[in-house]
Design a protein around this motif. Structure first.
Motif, PDB file in Angstrom:
ATOM      1  N   SER A  70       0.855  -1.178   0.000  1.00  0.00           N
ATOM      2  CA  SER A  70       0.000   0.000   0.000  1.00  0.00           C
ATOM      3  C   SER A  70       0.896   1.234   0.000  1.00  0.00           C
ATOM      4  CB  SER A  70      -0.871   0.018   1.251  1.00  0.00           C
ATOM      5  OG  SER A  70      -0.079   0.374   2.368  1.00  0.00           O
TER       6      SER A  70
ATOM      7  N   ALA B  95      -3.334   3.532   1.776  1.00  0.00           N
ATOM      8  CA  ALA B  95      -3.012   2.887   3.049  1.00  0.00           C
ATOM      9  C   ALA B  95      -4.143   2.018   3.586  1.00  0.00           C
ATOM     10  CB  ALA B  95      -2.650   3.955   4.080  1.00  0.00           C
ATOM     11  N   SER B  96      -5.376   2.477   3.453  1.00  0.00           N
ATOM     12  CA  SER B  96      -6.516   1.750   3.999  1.00  0.00           C
ATOM     13  C   SER B  96      -6.557   0.324   3.447  1.00  0.00           C
ATOM     14  CB  SER B  96      -7.806   2.483   3.640  1.00  0.00           C
ATOM     15  OG  SER B  96      -8.878   1.576   3.701  1.00  0.00           O
ATOM     16  N   PRO B  97      -6.552  -0.692   4.322  1.00  0.00           N
ATOM     17  CA  PRO B  97      -6.509  -2.087   3.864  1.00  0.00           C
ATOM     18  C   PRO B  97      -7.611  -2.418   2.847  1.00  0.00           C
ATOM     19  CG  PRO B  97      -6.286  -1.995   6.248  1.00  0.00           C
ATOM     20  CD  PRO B  97      -6.580  -0.602   5.799  1.00  0.00           C
ATOM     21  N   LEU B  98      -8.800  -1.820   3.045  1.00  0.00           N
ATOM     22  CA  LEU B  98      -9.908  -2.084   2.120  1.00  0.00           C
ATOM     23  C   LEU B  98      -9.546  -1.719   0.688  1.00  0.00           C
ATOM     24  CD1 LEU B  98     -13.204  -1.027   3.921  1.00  0.00           C
ATOM     25  CD2 LEU B  98     -12.654  -3.254   2.898  1.00  0.00           C
ATOM     26  N   GLU B  99      -8.717  -0.695   0.545  1.00  0.00           N
ATOM     27  CA  GLU B  99      -8.368  -0.232  -0.798  1.00  0.00           C
ATOM     28  C   GLU B  99      -7.079  -0.848  -1.320  1.00  0.00           C
ATOM     29  OE1 GLU B  99      -9.323   4.129  -1.488  1.00  0.00           O
ATOM     30  OE2 GLU B  99      -9.203   4.043   0.702  1.00  0.00           O
ATOM     31  N   SER B 100      -6.371  -1.606  -0.474  1.00  0.00           N
ATOM     32  CA  SER B 100      -5.103  -2.182  -0.922  1.00  0.00           C
ATOM     33  C   SER B 100      -5.042  -3.695  -0.663  1.00  0.00           C
ATOM     34  CB  SER B 100      -3.924  -1.461  -0.272  1.00  0.00           C
ATOM     35  OG  SER B 100      -4.099  -1.332   1.134  1.00  0.00           O
TER      36      SER B 100
ATOM     37  N   TYR C  46      -1.932   1.784  10.304  1.00  0.00           N
ATOM     38  CA  TYR C  46      -3.106   1.236   9.620  1.00  0.00           C
ATOM     39  C   TYR C  46      -3.318  -0.263   9.796  1.00  0.00           C
ATOM     40  CZ  TYR C  46      -2.198   5.636   7.287  1.00  0.00           C
ATOM     41  OH  TYR C  46      -1.939   6.956   7.029  1.00  0.00           O
ATOM     42  N   TYR C  47      -2.300  -0.981  10.275  1.00  0.00           N
ATOM     43  CA  TYR C  47      -2.374  -2.442  10.215  1.00  0.00           C
ATOM     44  C   TYR C  47      -2.186  -3.089  11.578  1.00  0.00           C
ATOM     45  CZ  TYR C  47      -1.462  -0.715   5.549  1.00  0.00           C
ATOM     46  OH  TYR C  47      -1.506   0.011   4.407  1.00  0.00           O
TER      47      TYR C  47
ATOM     48  N   MET D  25      -6.323  11.092  10.941  1.00  0.00           N
ATOM     49  CA  MET D  25      -6.784   9.741  11.287  1.00  0.00           C
ATOM     50  C   MET D  25      -8.215   9.760  11.799  1.00  0.00           C
ATOM     51  SD  MET D  25      -3.386   8.376  13.156  1.00  0.00           S
ATOM     52  CE  MET D  25      -4.102   6.794  13.578  1.00  0.00           C
ATOM     53  N   LYS D  26      -9.060  10.536  11.146  1.00  0.00           N
ATOM     54  CA  LYS D  26     -10.488  10.605  11.454  1.00  0.00           C
ATOM     55  C   LYS D  26     -10.771  11.126  12.857  1.00  0.00           C
ATOM     56  CE  LYS D  26     -11.225   6.821   8.324  1.00  0.00           C
ATOM     57  NZ  LYS D  26     -10.775   5.456   8.357  1.00  0.00           N
TER      58      LYS D  26
END
Lengths: 497, 169
Positions: free
Chosen positions: A33, A54-59, A381-382, B129-130
């Protein structure tokens, strides 16, 4: 053999898979990502593709991007690692459809074993014990009493719509059942507006015992003995070992045979793990099957000499199983500690940030499966797993001593880790004597110490802190924006009074 | 050399004197004979009263990380040193820049140019980060310049607000 493998993961497991591919002479493609450009797995692979933000959903969870990257780079197989898409049946099926080998079981097998009800039915068919319990509630007290006798005391009263321990009661003897049912009904009614109850076998301080299995595409299935993973924090394993102190030869054989039967009943292929709960009396119950490489797979590798990730790849490429039960034995003892970026002294808050300096332990019988390095910035993010520290030794006591020293020698400066916490568990008398249950941390570590309890080398550390070479700080450059002192840099340390 | 180091709620004064790796360190009433060998930027070999210690060290901003044996220590140099000591190195800081903790968006500016701000007064709200973070002033100062507006994206190192410490005038 497979020609080129895309590793659809990040961190230590991605590095682990890449190393297995290198051993087999197979080129690898890493995916990353935007937050992971500097990650270790990108450096270790032969090629690397950015698959999204970075967002896992997108990568790392983006099936389309991963599939198109695999095709674009001419990969004939994908290794999913653990987590992310590893147990997503749609991903496995999509690989099958696109003509890419998914290194794991078939999509339909993942789907079957992911379904709790269907897998419970399957286990019954395979005559593998499941946690006994009522299939339906009872309208009257004789019904509950009959069910409790069938299940066997102690039984656990649970509310159908329950949660958070509400209306849950452990009953040791039939004479207490009636009043407990009545009281649980009242509690359930007020908590969930429904007083439907059912009974389940209560397991007192169970152990988590799992069996590693390998199955080829032609129906040959073997098990590679057990791992004990009872040391858990909020159902997350943190220390695993093999062999388990709770199994004797006979029980090991029986559970191993059941694990193989589970795999065969599900038409399983590739590596997998059959999880059981083991009670104090030696009764065991099927929990679930993990249809992927397990985080703690290396303890099995260290004691059996079988490289499980290489085995996964060879099986996926169509090889017939090259080892049988007669080739396998458990040698010595192995322990794994999971190193997390978290702060045990502050409610286990995740701790992202830059690793200013690190030094891994080394020496006879020590293995590090790591996804980090000095200077690496741990992304927010992880999953906070950084690495896995493993030791192997001739017996359990030697392994514990070796792990204690290895943890002491594991230096990570700049972010918080659970290393000291793991060391405190490893040296705990109950751990040393093998009294390990899933309630271990609640029983012995519910109030963990704070920073300021650490005073053993305080004077020496103060001296060292005063003598840190100035070379470790970047020289002040006039006009450089980074040189401004922001309240954020001082916030963490600012204390009033 | 005198060092002030915070460890949790406690504050320690460490004095070191000597040269060429042969030092005498004093913490409170205790004095230690220290033989120092710099192995690398992050590793010190210490003989303290003849006992050997290997210290792994790192520093970042005002934080000093030290590990000896299995124990890790985090020390902090007090902020007063950076801001309060007039006439010292801190006095060279003609201005103080307020930046975001991580890439984010300016949600609201709480001050304008020329405003006097107190210690602890909110300066700007940044979303990252929201989550919203209010950046507060750690010093008494005058707002010298505001470089961004609400809605602007800011990166690490960007200076949203420049402050002139009151103690300077």
């Amino acid at each position: 053999m497979l020609k080129k493998i895309l590793v659809a993961n990040r961190g230590e497991i991605s590095v682990r898979v890449i190393k297995a591919c290198r051993d087999l002479g197979i080129p690898t493609v890493a995916v990353y990502s935007e937050a992971d450009r500097a990650a270790l797995h990108v450096q270790q692979a032969d090629e690397a593709v950015c698959i999204g933000p970075a967002s896992p959903l997108e990568s790392y969870l983006n099936i389309d991007n991963i599939i198109s990257s695999a095709k674009e780079r001419d990969c004939d197989a994908i290794h999913p690692g653990y987590g992310f898409l590893a147990e997503n049946p749609e991903f496995a099926k999509r690989c099958e459809k696109e003509g890419i080998v998914f290194i794991g079981p078939r999509g339909e097998t993942i789907q079957l074993l992911g379904n709790k009800i269907e897998s419970r039915i399957l286990m019954k068919k395979a005559a593998v014990p499941i946690i006994p319990g009522m299939e339906a509630t009872s309208e009257d007290m004789p019904g509950f009493k009959k069910a409790a006798r069938e299940i066997g005391y102690p039984v656990l009263i649970k509310a159908s719509l329950g949660g958070g321990g509400k209306a849950m009661k452990v009953i040791e003897d039939e004479k207490d059942l009636e009043s407990a049912i009545e009281s649980s009904k009242r509690e359930a009614l007020s908590a969930f507006a429904d007083d439907t109850l059912y009974l389940e076998k209560f397991l007192d301080r169970p152990r988590h015992i799992e069996f590693q299995i390998l199955a080829d595409n032609y129906g040959n299935t073997i098990h590679l003995f057990e791992r004990e993973c009872s040391i858990q924090r909020r159902h997350q394993k943190i220390i695993e070992e093999t062999p388990s102190t709770a199994l004797n030869r006979e029980l090991r054989k029986k559970m191993g045979e059941d694990a193989v039967r589970v795999a065969e009943a599900a038409g399983y292929s590739n590596a997998g793990t059959v999880e059981f709960l083991l009670d104090q009396k030696g009764n065991y119950y099927f929990l679930e099957v993990n249809t992927r490489v397990q985080v703690e797979h290396p303890v099995t590798e260290l004691t059996t000499g079988v490289d499980l990730v290489k085995a996964q790849i060879r099986i996926a490429s169509g090889e017939k199983l090259w080892i049988g039960p007669e080739d396998l034995r458990q040698q010595g003892h192995a322990i794994e500690c999971r190193i997390y970026a978290e702060d045990p002294e502050n409610g286990f808050l995740p701790s992202a940030g830059k690793i200013l300096f690190m030094r891994e332990p080394f020496g006879p019988g020590i293995r590090n499966d790591s996804g980090i390095y000095s200077g690496f910035t741990v992304p927010v993010y992880y999953d906070p797993i950084l690495s896995k520290l493993l030791v192997w030794a001739g017996d359990r006591n030697e392994a514990i001593k070796r792990m204690e020293i290895a943890l002491s020698d594991y230096i990570v400066l700049g972010i918080k880790t659970n290393i000291a916490f793991l060391r405190d568990i490893i040296v705990h008398p109950e751990f040393v004597s093998g009294e390990t249950y899933t309630s271990f941390l609640d029983d012995h570590f519910s109030g963990y110490r704070t920073d300021s309890d650490r005073r053993k080398f305080l004077s020496q550390a103060l001296v060292a802190a005063s003598l840190i070479p100035t070379g470790t700080v970047a020289p002040k450059a006039v006009g450089k924006k980074e040189e401004f002192i922001t309240p954020w840099q001082t916030l963490g340390s600012w204390r009033v009074g | 050399m005198e060092h002030e180091l915070r460890f949790g709620q406690e504050c320690f004064k460490v004095t070191t004197e000597g040269k060429g790796g042969k030092l005498r360190a004093t913490i409170g009433d205790e004095t230690y004979e220290v033989d120092l060998e710099n192995i690398s930027e992050n590793c010190l070999s210490l003989l303290i009263d003849g006992v050997a210690y290997t210290a792994y060290v790192a520093r970042e901003d005002n934080k000093r990380f030290v590990q000896i044996g299995e124990e890790q220590y985090l020390f902090e140099e007090p902020e007063e040193e950076a801001f309060g000591a007039i006439g010292g190195a801190a006095a060279q800081l003609a201005e103080t820049g307020i930046g975001p903790p991580m890439p984010g968006k300016v949600v609201k500016l709480l001050v304008k140019e020329g405003d006097r701000v107190e210690v602890g007064q909110g300066l700007v709200i940044v979303e990252a980060m929201k989550m919203e973070h209010e950046i507060k002033s750690t010093i008494e100062a005058t707002v010298k310049k505001v470089n961004f507006s609400a809605g602007d994206l800011v990166n690490l190192g960007d200076v949203i607000i420049e402050l002139e410490p009151a103690a300077m005038s």
